[in-house]
Enzyme design. Structure first.
Site, PDB file in Angstrom:
ATOM      1  N   SER A   1      48.805  43.654  38.679  1.00 49.33           N
ATOM      2  CA  SER A   1      47.411  43.413  38.335  1.00 49.33           C
ATOM      3  C   SER A   1      46.619  44.717  38.324  1.00 49.33           C
ATOM      4  CB  SER A   1      46.801  42.424  39.333  1.00 49.33           C
ATOM      5  OG  SER A   1      45.473  42.109  38.985  1.00 49.33           O
TER       6      SER A   1
ATOM      7  N   LYS B   1      45.520  37.028  34.079  1.00 47.86           N
ATOM      8  CA  LYS B   1      46.265  35.780  34.226  1.00 47.86           C
ATOM      9  C   LYS B   1      46.000  35.088  35.550  1.00 47.86           C
ATOM     10  CE  LYS B   1      50.237  36.813  31.248  1.00 47.86           C
ATOM     11  NZ  LYS B   1      51.723  36.921  31.215  1.00 47.86           N
TER      12      LYS B   1
ATOM     13  N   TRP C   1      37.438  36.288  42.345  1.00 47.48           N
ATOM     14  CA  TRP C   1      37.535  34.830  42.459  1.00 47.48           C
ATOM     15  C   TRP C   1      36.948  34.345  43.783  1.00 47.48           C
ATOM     16  CZ3 TRP C   1      42.724  32.072  43.828  1.00 47.48           C
ATOM     17  CH2 TRP C   1      42.580  30.675  43.735  1.00 47.48           C
TER      18      TRP C   1
ATOM     19  N   LYS D   1      42.385  44.107  43.431  1.00 49.95           N
ATOM     20  CA  LYS D   1      43.231  43.204  42.655  1.00 49.95           C
ATOM     21  C   LYS D   1      43.994  42.219  43.526  1.00 49.95           C
ATOM     22  CE  LYS D   1      42.506  43.374  39.254  1.00 49.95           C
ATOM     23  NZ  LYS D   1      41.227  42.810  38.717  1.00 49.95           N
TER      24      LYS D   1
ATOM     25  N   HIS E   1      36.394  47.334  50.018  1.00 53.47           N
ATOM     26  CA  HIS E   1      37.824  47.645  49.972  1.00 53.47           C
ATOM     27  C   HIS E   1      38.201  48.622  51.097  1.00 53.47           C
ATOM     28  CE1 HIS E   1      38.525  45.475  46.360  1.00 53.47           C
ATOM     29  NE2 HIS E   1      38.014  46.330  45.522  1.00 53.47           N
TER      30      HIS E   1
END
Length: 335
Positions: free
Chosen positions: A173, A298, A85, A80, A143
């Protein structure tokens, strides 16, 4: 407790392991410290980080079997932090000569398929996958903390791009993401307890501070190896950051491309709103577990103000001050 594999307890594909060896591995795994988490399997303390137990065997196989190529590009992050993106941006930047805005695979595939996680799919679908047929440069993500990456990644000339998000928005998030995966609220979890886990470092691939500082330290000592990006900087000036990213990974934009507005085209294609509106990111699941829609919410800087109480914020700020003091790393937590 020692959190690395002993010589007598090694992980192999189940097809080639005697039952007693597999049993020895299971017993070793069961002996490691465990913590309840939003992941169905909980988390296991391994090599000083809390690995989601469902991915631990994949992580171990990744560590044992992955052989990095000098041309590999690896996106690393805490969950997160803007991973989804940035994957879209990296994929589009590397493949801009091959795909147009109208035929890019991003229209039909989630970016996690195009830049796959080592620990989720690459070594989850097959414990020793054949990666030799992949086109160059190979794009991967993880990760896993820097200290636990395979030796071949550290010793090769492959590039690592790390994206970091301020801890307040990262936590919020993650809380919302967890709500998509399981009904953590009705099962007894509260946001305050979630904050406690985060501040104690007992959350997926945490502690947050050791994960971030591991890559931060490496980026300052080996800037040609690790590029450290901040989510907030990406939001503030995406054009500049895409150019910076392209230069680092070896795909700089030509003057002609800059004149033609190629960077702006990539930024529009890969904007959070554009990606969120794609049908592929509204429906279906990734890795048979993660709802595609859960990867987008968001994406705002400073949304934490709508969720964290003064007492939660006090605890988080105390953690940030204590863990990042004298590191040279600071966070932008509002617009």
């Amino acid at each position: 407790m020692e959190n690395s594999l002993s010589p007598s307890v090694a992980f192999f594909p189940s097809s080639s392991v005697l039952e007693e060896q597999r049993q020895e591995f299971r017993e070793w795994l069961a002996s490691l410290p465990k913590e309840k988490s939003f992941a169905p399997s909980g988390s296991t303390l391994y090599q000083n980080f809390w690995c989601p137990t469902m991915f631990l065997e994949n992580v171990i196989s990744f560590q044992k079997h992955f052989h990095a190529h000098d041309q590999d590009i690896i996106l690393a992050s805490k969950p997160k932090s803007g991973t989804t993106w940035l994957k879209a941006i990296i994929f589009s930047t590397v493949n801009r000569a091959q795909f147009t805005l109208s035929n890019t695979p991003l229209l039909t595939k989630v970016s996690h398929e195009l830049v796959p996680f080592f620990e989720v799919t690459v070594y989850g679908n097959n414990k020793i996958p054949d990666l030799t047929t992949m086109s160059t440069p190979r794009l991967f993500s993880t990760h896993v903390p820097y200290a636990s990456l395979p030796k071949s990644i550290k010793e090769s000339k492959c590039r690592i791009v790390y994206v970091c998000r301020n801890p307040l928005d990262t936590l919020v998030s993650l809380w919302h993401f967890a709500s998509h995966l399981s009904d953590i609220r009705s099962s007894g979890w509260t946001l305050e307890e979630f904050v406690g886990k985060f501040c104690d470092g007992k959350e997926g691939f945490g502690p947050f501070w050791s994960h971030v500082l591991g890559y931060w330290k490496e980026s300052t000592e080996n800037p040609e190896k690790v590029l450290f990006l901040k989510y907030e900087d990406l939001k503030e000036d995406i054009i500049y950051q895409i150019k910076r990213l392209a230069e680092f990974i070896g795909f700089p934009f030509s003057q002609e491309e800059l004149r033609q507005g190629v960077v702006e085209d990539i930024s529009k294609l890969c904007s959070l709103n554009a990606l969120k509106d794609l049908e592929v990111n509204k429906n279906g699941t990734h890795a048979s577990f993660f709802p595609n829609k859960s990867f987008y919410r968001k994406g705002e800087v400073g949304d934490w103000v709508n969720h964290l109480s003064p007492s939660m914020l006090e605890r988080l700020n105390k953690m940030i001050e204590e863990k990042f003091k004298d590191s040279g790393l600071s966070f932008k937590v509002s617009c």
